[in-house]
Write a protein that holds these residues in place. Structure first.
Motif, PDB file in Angstrom:
ATOM      1  N   ASP A 112      -6.951  74.004  86.788  1.00  0.00           N
ATOM      2  CA  ASP A 112      -8.324  74.438  87.065  1.00  0.00           C
ATOM      3  C   ASP A 112      -9.318  73.323  86.790  1.00  0.00           C
ATOM      4  N   LEU A 113      -9.087  72.556  85.718  1.00  0.00           N
ATOM      5  CA  LEU A 113      -9.987  71.447  85.402  1.00  0.00           C
ATOM      6  C   LEU A 113      -9.969  70.377  86.491  1.00  0.00           C
ATOM      7  N   HIS A 114      -8.882  70.322  87.239  1.00  0.00           N
ATOM      8  CA  HIS A 114      -8.778  69.341  88.316  1.00  0.00           C
ATOM      9  C   HIS A 114      -8.969  69.974  89.690  1.00  0.00           C
ATOM     10  N   HIS A 115      -9.465  71.222  89.694  1.00  0.00           N
ATOM     11  CA  HIS A 115      -9.926  71.906  90.912  1.00  0.00           C
ATOM     12  C   HIS A 115      -8.855  71.973  91.996  1.00  0.00           C
ATOM     13  N   VAL A 116      -7.643  72.361  91.607  1.00  0.00           N
ATOM     14  CA  VAL A 116      -6.601  72.551  92.618  1.00  0.00           C
ATOM     15  C   VAL A 116      -6.545  74.025  93.004  1.00  0.00           C
ATOM     16  N   ASP A 117      -5.983  74.304  94.167  1.00  0.00           N
ATOM     17  CA  ASP A 117      -5.913  75.686  94.630  1.00  0.00           C
ATOM     18  C   ASP A 117      -4.805  76.442  93.910  1.00  0.00           C
ATOM     19  N   SER A 129     -12.848  67.242  75.709  1.00  0.00           N
ATOM     20  CA  SER A 129     -14.276  67.374  76.001  1.00  0.00           C
ATOM     21  C   SER A 129     -14.652  66.511  77.205  1.00  0.00           C
ATOM     22  N   TRP A 130     -14.049  65.318  77.269  1.00  0.00           N
ATOM     23  CA  TRP A 130     -14.304  64.458  78.424  1.00  0.00           C
ATOM     24  C   TRP A 130     -13.783  65.097  79.707  1.00  0.00           C
ATOM     25  N   LEU A 131     -12.591  65.715  79.629  1.00  0.00           N
ATOM     26  CA  LEU A 131     -12.034  66.382  80.807  1.00  0.00           C
ATOM     27  C   LEU A 131     -12.968  67.491  81.295  1.00  0.00           C
ATOM     28  N   LYS A 132     -13.484  68.281  80.359  1.00  0.00           N
ATOM     29  CA  LYS A 132     -14.371  69.384  80.744  1.00  0.00           C
ATOM     30  C   LYS A 132     -15.682  68.849  81.306  1.00  0.00           C
ATOM     31  N   ARG A 133     -16.211  67.803  80.689  1.00  0.00           N
ATOM     32  CA  ARG A 133     -17.457  67.220  81.193  1.00  0.00           C
ATOM     33  C   ARG A 133     -17.242  66.659  82.599  1.00  0.00           C
ATOM     34  N   ARG A 134     -16.108  66.025  82.793  1.00  0.00           N
ATOM     35  CA  ARG A 134     -15.793  65.475  84.115  1.00  0.00           C
ATOM     36  C   ARG A 134     -15.655  66.575  85.153  1.00  0.00           C
ATOM     37  N   ALA A 135     -15.096  67.720  84.732  1.00  0.00           N
ATOM     38  CA  ALA A 135     -14.926  68.846  85.654  1.00  0.00           C
ATOM     39  C   ALA A 135     -16.204  69.659  85.813  1.00  0.00           C
ATOM     40  N   VAL A 189     -17.471  71.840  83.533  1.00  0.00           N
ATOM     41  CA  VAL A 189     -17.299  73.199  83.023  1.00  0.00           C
ATOM     42  C   VAL A 189     -17.541  73.207  81.516  1.00  0.00           C
ATOM     43  N   LYS A 190     -17.814  74.385  80.994  1.00  0.00           N
ATOM     44  CA  LYS A 190     -18.092  74.543  79.568  1.00  0.00           C
ATOM     45  C   LYS A 190     -16.818  74.731  78.767  1.00  0.00           C
ATOM     46  N   ASP A 191     -15.880  75.496  79.314  1.00  0.00           N
ATOM     47  CA  ASP A 191     -14.603  75.767  78.651  1.00  0.00           C
ATOM     48  C   ASP A 191     -13.472  75.553  79.638  1.00  0.00           C
ATOM     49  N   SER A 192     -12.267  75.320  79.106  1.00  0.00           N
ATOM     50  CA  SER A 192     -11.104  75.164  79.987  1.00  0.00           C
ATOM     51  C   SER A 192     -10.643  76.501  80.548  1.00  0.00           C
TER      52      SER A 192
END
Length: 277
Positions: free
Chosen positions: A63-68, A230-236, A238-241
């Motif tokens: 989800d963090l990498h926006h895949v289907d 936190s960097w992954l979420k900021r990059r995506a 989103v607030k939470d995973s």
């Protein structure tokens, strides 16, 4: 994302109301209790819990990498192969650990070939290796229960120490662009708490002194893992995973510190016991 790009909303900027704090505390106690019970019950229970957690982690990484949804399921199925080989019944075959580690690499290779998404394939390693490390610790000789508990508990102690030190002392921010709620006081408080836990386990449970002395270093590693997520979420953006855990967000939000700690803890234990043999 370039350094000059506008930043998405801060992932760690949660509303610190008393009710939310109470919910977080209750959820934390519940999660620690579930993990501890599975750890004590035995290899099978701990493995089953680890498998479920790893698959949730893979879903949230996807989800963090926006895949289907279809690609997400493919990544979970690829990860499930090495997870299956971690089952206690698999221990009749040697060498199981290196074979499973190879399967994790193979699953990641399969994902990148099929999806052409290297970051999704990296998630297979990110989610699979820590689980393998914890399973290895749990069934490692007569002290496996202690070793696995130490690896998990030092992260819990670090989180608790960092939380209360950060709230009560405050001061300079640790990495404001990634996580503006984290402070240097929290880093120091978490490190001290993890070190104290290591010494307590050494005195009361016989944890080797070398491992106890490594606890503060692993606490720093845990907080680096927290910053990475936190960097992954900021990059995506989103607030939470995820939203599966009340007051905490997703599974990755709670296990980000354990991801780098578990493999290093396993290496330390295997090295120490190998030298002692």
């Amino acid at each position: 994302m370039s350094d000059d790009a506008p930043l998405p909303p801060t992932p760690d900027a949660k509303l610190r109301t008393p009710s939310n704090l109470r919910l977080r505390m209750i959820a934390s106690v519940g999660m620690i209790a579930v993990a501890s019970v599975a750890l004590v019950v035995g290899d099978v229970a701990f493995w089953l819990l680890a498998v479920v957690i790893a698959l949730f982690m893979m879903a949230e990484w996807s989800d963090l990498h926006h895949v289907d949804a279809r690609t997400k399921r493919l990544a979970q199925m690829a990860l499930s192969v090495p997870l299956a080989t971690m089952a206690p019944a698999w221990l009749i075959i040697e060498p199981h650990d290196f074979f499973t580690l190879g399967l994790i690499g193979g699953a990641a290779f399969f994902v990148v070939i099929v999806t052409r998404l290297p970051r999704l394939a990296a998630g297979v390693v990110y989610c699979g290796v820590p689980v393998l490390a914890l399973v290895v610790l749990r069934r490692h000789d007569a002290h496996g229960l202690l070793y696995a508990f130490w690896a998990m508990a030092l992260v819990w102690a670090c989180d608790i120490g960092a939380f209360f030190a950060g709230r009560s002392i405050g001061g300079p921010k640790l990495a404001p662009r990634l996580s503006p709620n984290k402070t240097w006081a929290g880093l120091i408080g978490g490190t001290i708490a993890a070190g104290a836990l290591g010494l307590v386990l050494h005195v009361t449970a016989g944890l080797p002194l070398a491992l106890a002395l490594c606890s503060p270093v692993l606490a720093v590693l845990a907080q680096l893992g927290d910053l990475y997520e936190s960097w992954l979420k900021r990059r995506a953006g989103v607030k939470d995973s995820g939203n599966i855990l009340p007051g905490h967000g997703g599974v990755l939000d709670r296990l980000d510190g354990l991801v780098p700690v578990a493999p290093v803890a396993a290496i330390l234990v295997l090295t120490l016991t190998g030298l002692a043999a």
